[in-house]
Design an enzyme around this catalytic site. Structure first.
Site, PDB file in Angstrom:
ATOM      1  N   ASP A  66      43.394  57.455  36.974  1.00 27.24           N
ATOM      2  CA  ASP A  66      43.130  56.028  36.970  1.00 27.24           C
ATOM      3  C   ASP A  66      43.221  55.573  38.420  1.00 27.24           C
ATOM      4  O   ASP A  66      44.296  55.627  39.031  1.00 27.24           O
ATOM      5  CB  ASP A  66      44.172  55.309  36.113  1.00 27.24           C
ATOM      6  CG  ASP A  66      43.917  53.815  35.989  1.00 27.24           C
ATOM      7  OD1 ASP A  66      43.183  53.251  36.843  1.00 27.24           O
ATOM      8  OD2 ASP A  66      44.448  53.194  35.055  1.00 27.24           O
ATOM      9  N   TYR A 122      31.047  40.811  42.379  1.00 26.94           N
ATOM     10  CA  TYR A 122      30.299  42.055  42.569  1.00 26.94           C
ATOM     11  C   TYR A 122      29.762  42.138  43.999  1.00 26.94           C
ATOM     12  O   TYR A 122      29.899  43.161  44.673  1.00 26.94           O
ATOM     13  CB  TYR A 122      29.151  42.116  41.558  1.00 26.94           C
ATOM     14  CG  TYR A 122      28.339  43.387  41.601  1.00 26.94           C
ATOM     15  CD1 TYR A 122      28.656  44.463  40.779  1.00 26.94           C
ATOM     16  CD2 TYR A 122      27.235  43.507  42.445  1.00 26.94           C
ATOM     17  CE1 TYR A 122      27.911  45.630  40.807  1.00 26.94           C
ATOM     18  CE2 TYR A 122      26.484  44.672  42.481  1.00 26.94           C
ATOM     19  CZ  TYR A 122      26.816  45.724  41.656  1.00 26.94           C
ATOM     20  OH  TYR A 122      26.065  46.883  41.705  1.00 26.94           O
ATOM     21  N   LYS A 173      30.606  44.950  47.157  1.00 27.42           N
ATOM     22  CA  LYS A 173      29.603  45.771  47.835  1.00 27.42           C
ATOM     23  C   LYS A 173      29.565  45.460  49.338  1.00 27.42           C
ATOM     24  O   LYS A 173      29.469  46.369  50.165  1.00 27.42           O
ATOM     25  CB  LYS A 173      28.227  45.555  47.211  1.00 27.42           C
ATOM     26  CG  LYS A 173      28.139  45.964  45.748  1.00 27.42           C
ATOM     27  CD  LYS A 173      28.598  47.396  45.523  1.00 27.42           C
ATOM     28  CE  LYS A 173      28.475  47.820  44.070  1.00 27.42           C
ATOM     29  NZ  LYS A 173      29.017  49.179  43.834  1.00 27.42           N
ATOM     30  N   THR A 210      21.263  55.170  34.066  1.00 30.60           N
ATOM     31  CA  THR A 210      22.560  55.547  33.511  1.00 30.60           C
ATOM     32  C   THR A 210      22.609  55.231  32.025  1.00 30.60           C
ATOM     33  O   THR A 210      21.743  54.520  31.495  1.00 30.60           O
ATOM     34  CB  THR A 210      23.692  54.781  34.212  1.00 30.60           C
ATOM     35  OG1 THR A 210      23.514  53.374  33.978  1.00 30.60           O
ATOM     36  CG2 THR A 210      23.698  55.061  35.715  1.00 30.60           C
TER      37      THR A 210
END
Length: 292
Positions: free
Chosen positions: A72, A169, A173, A204
């Site tokens: 993890d 998000y 990045k 994916t």
């Protein structure tokens, strides 16, 4: 295929499925020893399928040596244990791919950030902080492997320069790209290179579940979607290149499709990948100033 003692040793984080799995499989095909990390250990416990063990076995089936390690990446102790295991078993680390990323529910919805669950902030932990933490722990092993020209690849994306899935998000990045630049400053002259890599729209399991739900909506996107293994092929080609070629790119964010084309790499079906720069933008340039 290189002999076992000659094989390059890689760690790919977050590789139970998705992009990480694709990268691991491509490296396996190139003959790497690949340590595969992820949280999913038992089959059937994730709605998208996949486990670290399944990925590792497929790596071995492709000609490499796959090693599954449950981790993890929110747990610093677990991360340290991964690096310690690689050091004990291999004595070196040639390639680190920081791919682990949390994907909270609702992150791709069109709602405002304040209307999405606050757990979108988990991307800062597994996405941004995890990239820093894994590289921090791995740095001594990478530096010890400097004669073998080790490489760090931080998976980033177009969200660094355009609105994509919201501010959390995008901040992750953009942070990964700047972190990569600054890591390269500290690593300059050590023999270790570090780049950020931007994949395109990927085939994916998660993305294809959405596409399969409305194939007509995504009809025009399908021809340019990349297989997750393309990114792994590009990484393997870059890592196999001359040390000077890696050093020349160190600190930069690279668009995966452009890197693949430059290195003569095609997708698994033979297609030449298409860069999305014209639609989404390209990596930023940073100042050369260094203030210590």
């Amino acid at each position: 295929m290189p002999q076992q003692e000659e094989r390059r040793v890689a760690v790919v984080t977050g590789a139970s499925r998705g992009l990480g799995k694709g990268i691991a499989l491509a490296l396996g095909e190139a003959g790497y020893v690949v340590y595969v990390t992820g949280r999913t250990v038992d089959a059937g416990t994730h709605d998208l399928g996949g486990t670290v063990g399944e990925t590792a076995r497929e790596v071995t089936g492709r000609g490499g040596t796959g090693v599954a390690v449950a981790c993890d990446h929110r747990d610093d102790g677990a991360v340290a244990a991964v690096v310690a295991r690689v050091g004990t078993e291999q004595g070196r680390l040639d390639l680190l791919v920081n791919n682990a990323f949390a994907v909270p529910d609702g992150v791709t919805s069109a709602r405002g950030f304040w209307e999405k669950p606050l757990d979108a902030a988990m991307m800062f932990d597994v996405g941004l902080r995890s990239t820093y933490t894994m590289t921090w722990h791995a740095a001594p092993l990478l530096l010890a492997s400097a004669p073998r020209s080790p490489l760090v690849v931080n998976v980033s994306g177009f969200g660094a320069v355009c609105y994509l899935h919201g501010p959390a998000y995008g901040a992750v990045k953009a942070g990964v790209d700047k972190m990569t630049h600054d890591m390269a400053v500290d690593l300059d002259g050590t023999g270790v290179s570090v780049v950020a890599l931007w994949p395109g729209l990927l085939r994916t399991e998660r993305t294809m579940r959405v596409v399969d739900g409305d194939p007509e909506l995504y009809r025009d996107s399908l021809p340019i979607m990349e297989h997750p293994e393309l990114t792994g092929r590009a990484i393997a080609a870059l890592d196999a290149g001359l040390p000077a070629a890696k050093q020349r790119r160190s600190g930069r964010a690279l668009i995966g499709a452009e890197l693949a084309t430059e290195l003569g790499v095609t997708d698994v079906d033979g297609r030449v990948p298409v860069s999305r720069r014209s639609l989404l933008g390209g990596p930023l340039a940073y100042s050369d100033a260094v203030v210590r």
